[in-house]
Write a protein that holds these residues in place. Structure first.
Motif, PDB file in Angstrom:
ATOM      1  N   ASP A 120       0.822  -1.209   0.000  1.00  0.00           N
ATOM      2  CA  ASP A 120       0.000   0.000   0.000  1.00  0.00           C
ATOM      3  C   ASP A 120       0.858   1.262   0.000  1.00  0.00           C
ATOM      4  O   ASP A 120       0.562   2.223  -0.707  1.00  0.00           O
ATOM      5  CB  ASP A 120      -0.951  -0.003   1.199  1.00  0.00           C
ATOM      6  CG  ASP A 120      -2.010  -1.102   1.090  1.00  0.00           C
ATOM      7  OD1 ASP A 120      -2.171  -1.666  -0.019  1.00  0.00           O
ATOM      8  OD2 ASP A 120      -2.651  -1.400   2.112  1.00  0.00           O
ATOM      9  N   ARG A 121       1.920   1.252   0.788  1.00  0.00           N
ATOM     10  CA  ARG A 121       2.815   2.421   0.821  1.00  0.00           C
ATOM     11  C   ARG A 121       3.491   2.636  -0.523  1.00  0.00           C
ATOM     12  O   ARG A 121       3.643   3.764  -0.982  1.00  0.00           O
ATOM     13  CB  ARG A 121       3.875   2.243   1.911  1.00  0.00           C
ATOM     14  CG  ARG A 121       3.321   2.420   3.303  1.00  0.00           C
ATOM     15  CD  ARG A 121       4.401   2.300   4.337  1.00  0.00           C
ATOM     16  NE  ARG A 121       3.811   2.298   5.657  1.00  0.00           N
ATOM     17  CZ  ARG A 121       4.409   1.834   6.730  1.00  0.00           C
ATOM     18  NH1 ARG A 121       5.630   1.318   6.640  1.00  0.00           N
ATOM     19  NH2 ARG A 121       3.815   1.881   7.895  1.00  0.00           N
ATOM     20  N   LEU A 122       3.927   1.542  -1.131  1.00  0.00           N
ATOM     21  CA  LEU A 122       4.558   1.658  -2.445  1.00  0.00           C
ATOM     22  C   LEU A 122       3.565   2.171  -3.488  1.00  0.00           C
ATOM     23  O   LEU A 122       3.944   2.925  -4.385  1.00  0.00           O
ATOM     24  CB  LEU A 122       5.138   0.314  -2.877  1.00  0.00           C
ATOM     25  CG  LEU A 122       6.381  -0.152  -2.123  1.00  0.00           C
ATOM     26  CD1 LEU A 122       6.720  -1.579  -2.509  1.00  0.00           C
ATOM     27  CD2 LEU A 122       7.551   0.771  -2.386  1.00  0.00           C
ATOM     28  N   ALA A 123       2.319   1.773  -3.371  1.00  0.00           N
ATOM     29  CA  ALA A 123       1.302   2.242  -4.311  1.00  0.00           C
ATOM     30  C   ALA A 123       1.102   3.744  -4.183  1.00  0.00           C
ATOM     31  O   ALA A 123       0.971   4.451  -5.192  1.00  0.00           O
ATOM     32  CB  ALA A 123      -0.005   1.495  -4.082  1.00  0.00           C
ATOM     33  N   VAL A 124       1.065   4.250  -2.951  1.00  0.00           N
ATOM     34  CA  VAL A 124       0.910   5.692  -2.730  1.00  0.00           C
ATOM     35  C   VAL A 124       2.110   6.430  -3.300  1.00  0.00           C
ATOM     36  O   VAL A 124       1.969   7.446  -3.986  1.00  0.00           O
ATOM     37  CB  VAL A 124       0.729   5.990  -1.220  1.00  0.00           C
ATOM     38  CG1 VAL A 124       0.831   7.481  -0.940  1.00  0.00           C
ATOM     39  CG2 VAL A 124      -0.606   5.446  -0.738  1.00  0.00           C
ATOM     40  N   ASP A 125       3.315   5.901  -3.030  1.00  0.00           N
ATOM     41  CA  ASP A 125       4.531   6.522  -3.576  1.00  0.00           C
ATOM     42  C   ASP A 125       4.499   6.523  -5.096  1.00  0.00           C
ATOM     43  O   ASP A 125       4.926   7.489  -5.734  1.00  0.00           O
ATOM     44  CB  ASP A 125       5.784   5.787  -3.093  1.00  0.00           C
ATOM     45  CG  ASP A 125       6.069   6.028  -1.619  1.00  0.00           C
ATOM     46  OD1 ASP A 125       5.480   6.971  -1.046  1.00  0.00           O
ATOM     47  OD2 ASP A 125       6.874   5.265  -1.048  1.00  0.00           O
ATOM     48  N   ALA A 126       4.001   5.456  -5.685  1.00  0.00           N
ATOM     49  CA  ALA A 126       3.939   5.354  -7.143  1.00  0.00           C
ATOM     50  C   ALA A 126       3.003   6.403  -7.726  1.00  0.00           C
ATOM     51  O   ALA A 126       3.301   6.990  -8.768  1.00  0.00           O
ATOM     52  CB  ALA A 126       3.497   3.956  -7.549  1.00  0.00           C
ATOM     53  N   GLN A 127       1.885   6.643  -7.054  1.00  0.00           N
ATOM     54  CA  GLN A 127       0.940   7.647  -7.549  1.00  0.00           C
ATOM     55  C   GLN A 127       1.550   9.046  -7.485  1.00  0.00           C
ATOM     56  O   GLN A 127       1.306   9.873  -8.344  1.00  0.00           O
ATOM     57  CB  GLN A 127      -0.353   7.591  -6.747  1.00  0.00           C
ATOM     58  CG  GLN A 127      -1.175   6.362  -7.043  1.00  0.00           C
ATOM     59  CD  GLN A 127      -2.392   6.242  -6.139  1.00  0.00           C
ATOM     60  OE1 GLN A 127      -2.530   6.981  -5.166  1.00  0.00           O
ATOM     61  NE2 GLN A 127      -3.261   5.304  -6.454  1.00  0.00           N
TER      62      GLN A 127
END
Length: 194
Positions: free
Chosen positions: A9-16
């Motif tokens: 989830d954290r990586l997804a936020v960073d990706a966005q």
């Protein structure tokens, strides 16, 4: 949530935040999750825990198949199973008039003949360039006797032996266990409830 889900989830936020680009680690985690789900759908592996399936998922060997190439042939010994990562694969038995529809990612296949005959019941054909993870069970399958495969209880015993042997081999790929002697790995593999 499991720790890997929090990281995902954290990586997804960073990706966005980075203009929609997905980091490589996030792609690996997503693919690993899809592989675990595919393994869970195999009737023989459905009873394993998520941790056990994750361990098995990491042990696959990547293989590429060109369009119309054969993944395995009908009648061959069942010494491995596969998870389709990309492309399309179709199973075709010589006795079938209408073959099954092509399989799409992410699906596990290739175990269908193990408990009955020990031989492949169909030919698997890549209909387009395809990438699969191959899970070799050759050493464990050779240890399973023909008599054990013939009756249901013995077949399950043979399959459990194959899975324990496979888990033992997977443990050798984990850095923590890589230097353990074979008897220790055998005892560790028995801790996995099958």
């Amino acid at each position: 949530k499991a720790s890997w889900q929090v990281v995902r989830d954290r990586l997804a936020v960073d990706a966005q935040k980075r203009k929609g680009k997905r980091p490589a680690l996030l792609q690996v985690i997503e693919q690993q999750t899809r592989v675990v789900h595919a393994l869970r759908r195999l009737p023989h592996l459905g009873g394993l825990s998520g941790a056990q399936l994750q361990l098995i998922a990491r042990c696959g060997q990547r293989r590429m198949f060109k369009r119309y190439s054969t993944v395995y042939r009908e009648g061959g010994a069942v010494t491995s199973f596969f998870v389709l990562l990309s492309g399309a694969v179709q199973l075709r038995a010589h006795t079938e008039v209408d073959p099954d529809p092509p399989m799409k990612p992410t699906v596990a296949f290739g175990t269908e003949g193990f408990l009955k005959t020990g031989h492949r019941m169909a030919t698997a054909l890549a209909l387009e360039p395809s990438e699969v993870l191959q899970y070799s069970m050759q050493n464990q399958v050779m240890a399973a006797s023909e008599e054990d495969r013939e009756d249901a209880e013995g077949g399950q015993r043979a399959l459990n032996g194959v899975l324990k042997g496979y888990i033992r081999e997977c443990l050798t790929q984990v850095q923590l266990f890589s230097s353990f002697p074979a008897p220790s790995l055998t005892r560790l593999s028995e801790l996995f409830e099958l």
